[in-house]
Design a protein around this motif. Structure first.
Motif, short mmCIF file in Angstrom:
data_model
loop_
_atom_site.label_atom_id
_atom_site.label_comp_id
_atom_site.label_asym_id
_atom_site.label_seq_id
_atom_site.Cartn_x
_atom_site.Cartn_y
_atom_site.Cartn_z
N LEU A 74 0.84 -1.20 0.00
CA LEU A 74 0.00 0.00 0.00
C LEU A 74 0.88 1.25 0.00
CD1 LEU A 74 -2.84 1.31 0.25
CD2 LEU A 74 -2.54 1.23 2.74
N GLN A 75 1.95 1.21 0.81
CA GLN A 75 2.84 2.38 0.89
C GLN A 75 3.45 2.69 -0.49
OE1 GLN A 75 6.70 2.19 2.92
NE2 GLN A 75 6.03 3.94 4.14
N VAL A 76 3.96 1.67 -1.14
CA VAL A 76 4.58 1.86 -2.46
C VAL A 76 3.55 2.42 -3.45
CG1 VAL A 76 5.52 0.60 -4.44
CG2 VAL A 76 6.43 0.18 -2.13
N ALA A 77 2.34 1.89 -3.41
CA ALA A 77 1.29 2.34 -4.34
C ALA A 77 0.90 3.79 -4.07
CB ALA A 77 0.07 1.43 -4.23
N CYS A 78 0.81 4.17 -2.78
CA CYS A 78 0.44 5.55 -2.43
C CYS A 78 1.51 6.53 -2.90
CB CYS A 78 0.25 5.69 -0.93
SG CYS A 78 -1.26 4.93 -0.31
N MET A 79 2.78 6.16 -2.69
CA MET A 79 3.86 7.06 -3.11
C MET A 79 3.88 7.20 -4.63
SD MET A 79 6.80 6.97 -0.44
CE MET A 79 6.37 6.84 1.30
N ALA A 80 3.67 6.10 -5.34
CA ALA A 80 3.65 6.17 -6.80
C ALA A 80 2.50 7.08 -7.25
CB ALA A 80 3.51 4.78 -7.40
N ALA A 81 1.35 6.98 -6.59
CA ALA A 81 0.22 7.84 -6.94
C ALA A 81 0.57 9.31 -6.69
CB ALA A 81 -1.02 7.44 -6.12
N TYR A 82 1.22 9.57 -5.54
CA TYR A 82 1.64 10.94 -5.25
C TYR A 82 2.63 11.43 -6.31
CZ TYR A 82 4.28 14.82 -3.44
OH TYR A 82 4.91 16.03 -3.34
N VAL A 112 14.39 1.53 -5.22
CA VAL A 112 15.20 1.55 -6.46
C VAL A 112 14.28 1.53 -7.68
CG1 VAL A 112 16.79 0.18 -7.87
CG2 VAL A 112 17.27 0.56 -5.43
N ARG A 113 13.25 0.65 -7.65
CA ARG A 113 12.32 0.58 -8.80
C ARG A 113 11.61 1.91 -8.99
NH1 ARG A 113 11.37 -4.60 -6.64
NH2 ARG A 113 9.50 -3.89 -5.56
N GLU A 114 11.21 2.57 -7.88
CA GLU A 114 10.48 3.84 -8.00
C GLU A 114 11.41 4.95 -8.52
OE1 GLU A 114 7.47 4.25 -8.17
OE2 GLU A 114 6.97 6.35 -7.75
N ILE A 115 12.66 4.95 -8.08
CA ILE A 115 13.62 5.93 -8.60
C ILE A 115 13.75 5.76 -10.12
CG2 ILE A 115 16.08 6.57 -8.68
CD1 ILE A 115 16.19 5.95 -5.65
N ALA A 119 12.40 8.59 -12.88
CA ALA A 119 13.44 9.24 -13.68
C ALA A 119 12.92 9.63 -15.06
CB ALA A 119 14.66 8.32 -13.81
N SER A 120 11.94 8.89 -15.55
CA SER A 120 11.40 9.24 -16.88
C SER A 120 10.05 9.94 -16.79
CB SER A 120 11.31 7.99 -17.75
OG SER A 120 10.48 7.04 -17.13
N LEU A 121 9.57 10.26 -15.59
CA LEU A 121 8.31 11.03 -15.45
C LEU A 121 8.61 12.50 -15.75
CD1 LEU A 121 6.30 9.94 -12.26
CD2 LEU A 121 5.75 9.52 -14.66
N PRO A 122 7.81 13.15 -16.61
CA PRO A 122 8.06 14.57 -16.89
C PRO A 122 7.98 15.40 -15.60
CG PRO A 122 6.38 13.66 -18.36
CD PRO A 122 6.67 12.61 -17.35
N GLY A 123 8.86 16.37 -15.48
CA GLY A 123 8.80 17.31 -14.35
C GLY A 123 9.51 16.86 -13.10
N ILE A 124 9.89 15.59 -12.99
CA ILE A 124 10.56 15.10 -11.77
C ILE A 124 12.07 15.26 -11.93
CG2 ILE A 124 10.96 13.08 -10.29
CD1 ILE A 124 8.06 14.14 -10.23
N ARG A 125 12.69 16.01 -10.99
CA ARG A 125 14.14 16.28 -11.09
C ARG A 125 14.89 15.95 -9.82
NH1 ARG A 125 15.20 20.81 -15.35
NH2 ARG A 125 13.15 20.96 -16.33
N GLY A 126 14.29 15.15 -8.95
CA GLY A 126 14.96 14.74 -7.72
C GLY A 126 14.10 13.76 -6.97
N VAL A 127 14.67 13.14 -5.94
CA VAL A 127 13.88 12.27 -5.06
C VAL A 127 14.17 12.66 -3.61
CG1 VAL A 127 13.62 10.26 -6.58
CG2 VAL A 127 15.67 10.48 -5.17
#
Lengths: 330, 330
Positions: A74-82, A112-115, A119-127
């Protein structure tokens, strides 16, 4: 609502522009709130009002609570949604809205998978990862795949004051009882201690030695303590590395200057000792729309704080260093 | 030997004058050690060598382990024995050897009795309590009788870097394994974090408001972080006291300037921002004979650190402030 429970109502994250006397810890509603707090095109107008060219966007005290979710899937899914939401938010103007995606540190393989995904999501420039991870401290070797992934993706890795801080759990939903008010104030005042300890662990833990192209950013921790931090760390290195058989080849301050950035809001001491810390490592921020924000008077605050600073140094700290770190157009 | 167990062999507390390359964490013997490390008349000669008029004496990393004794009666008896020894040590020259008696914070009533007892012991001019008490944090209201006793006895209350720090327990007897070396270095480098958090708790906890004649001393925590500490604490007070209904009448920095002293050894950043911290609140120290000591070259270190400081300010920081605090003859 997170996992069927009320995380909190909106409060501290949306006080920008109010008088200090009117700050509220909870109970704010979208109806009464400035649209710029949650709508990207209105956000751009609020930035124009304050003279802000670009904003680096972090999850707030609400979404930080995703870090407390027990169920790992659930945590991984919520963060991906955010993170997807954040990418869409930045699409309004990707040169002015810079997204920093959120990862948990509980499951390193999932992080690691989420990073790699963001990395290829538009607008994302850091974690950003938790300042206080709940499973292992930041110097734990089991984070090596995470550092490697951020380095390979060329995404600066951030830690943000307060994230995962176990002390905050008792203050979450309402102003505390009388006997806890002083403790709440102390916790707000000394939040930079977490950033200090994190930098200590990252540098002495050899993370920056093993990952020399990783960029590490201390967020909202301010900077006035960093001159002492660096002086003391170098002294500890010079004095104690023999009997401890400690074997990093460079001084702590050399790793800092090569790979670390630190952000601040109001910090006169930090600006005064900027040469001790490193002119190229500091980034001013407005903290909009959180309680510490200088919005909509950022120009006045900046002018006052930098009044004795040469223009070339001010330009780096309020603009140039961030432009370089996030590879923004000039 | 404490309670039948080997606490540790001598090491870090007796490295004064050695090259850094020759520092040892343990295994030192009295036969090979300088007599000044344990014999008061020889101590006075070592002070003469280094240009030191008076020394404020704290328990060392060995006697700090009395804080870990489980049996409360044994703990109280051991501390009383140490305090009697300290009083006898200072008798060699009570104007030059200033004793700071040790108390535990586990049993507040016993601590109050020991404060009252040592107040009339010759040579004792202060008390030191743990920086990290194991039962209650420093802002706990149950310490009020202890603050009252120190205030009434006119004995400045000290907290000393590292005392009771649970992180040190894993490093006690020998240089650590490879994977812990970085953590040991980080722990030595960021020891001031404990002093920072303690001051936060004492000030925001209202201790200095309730006990306005209590003097509180941060020992061996250095000072370069204190400018930021005070700026941030005042800002937190101004911004957040309304919604938290926090009710201290004065600014945190005002309590600090009225009642807090802080000691340092080598700290260029701290000396540079001394006006932010308070010229009357700082006290240089040599840390003899511990690993961080400047002995026997203190004059050189002081000259270098204070080279840009007006003589009247240097005189306060290396002498006058301590003379006033401990009521020494001029």
């Amino acid at each position: 609502m997170i996992d069927g429970k009320l995380g909190a109502t909106l409060g501290m994250e949306v006080q920008g522009g109010k008088k200090f006397e009117d700050y509220k810890a909870s109970g704010e509603t979208y109806e009464k709130m400035r649209k710029g707090f949650y709508e990207p095109h209105e956000r751009l107008k609020d930035m124009d009002l304050d003279g802000i060219d670009a904003q680096v966007l972090f999850s707030n005290t609400g979404t930080f609570r995703l870090l407390n979710i027990e169920d790992p899937e659930l945590q991984v899914a919520c963060m991906a949604a955010y993170n997807d939401f954040l990418s869409e938010f930045c699409a309004a103007d990707p040169q002015r809205l810079i997204g920093v995606a959120m990862i948990s540190a509980d499951d390193v393989a999932a992080a690691v998978r989420e990073i790699q995904r963001v990395a290829s999501l538009p607008g994302i420039r850091g974690v950003v990862m938790p300042l206080y991870p709940r499973c292992n401290p930041l110097n734990s070797a089991n984070y090596d795949p995470l550092w490697a992934a951020a380095q390979d993706a060329n995404l600066p890795l951030h830690v943000h004051q307060g994230t995962g801080d176990p002390r905050f759990s008792r203050f979450l939903n309402a102003p505390p009882e009388q006997n806890l008010r002083g403790e709440l104030m102390a916790t707000m005042s000394d939040g930079s201690l977490g950033n200090y300890a994190a930098l200590s662990k990252i540098i002495f833990g050899g993370v920056l030695e093993r990952f020399p192209r990783l960029k590490f950013v201390s967020v909202e921790g301010n900077i006035g303590w960093l001159g002492y931090f660096l002086e003391r760390a170098d002294r500890t290195y010079r004095r104690h590395r023999y009997w401890t058989r400690f074997d990093l080849p460079m001084l702590p301050s050399e790793y800092f200057h090569r790979q670390v950035y630190a952000t601040f809001i109001e910090d006169r001491v930090g600006v005064r000792i900027r040469d001790f810390i490193g002119i190229d490592n500091l980034m001013w921020s407005s903290d909009y729309p959180h309680t510490d924000t200088t919005w909509p008077n950022s120009r006045k605050y900046v002018e006052e704080m930098f009044k004795d600073v040469p223009a070339i140094e001010t330009a780096k700290i309020v603009c140039g260093n961030a432009r370089r770190l996030y590879a923004l157009a000039s």
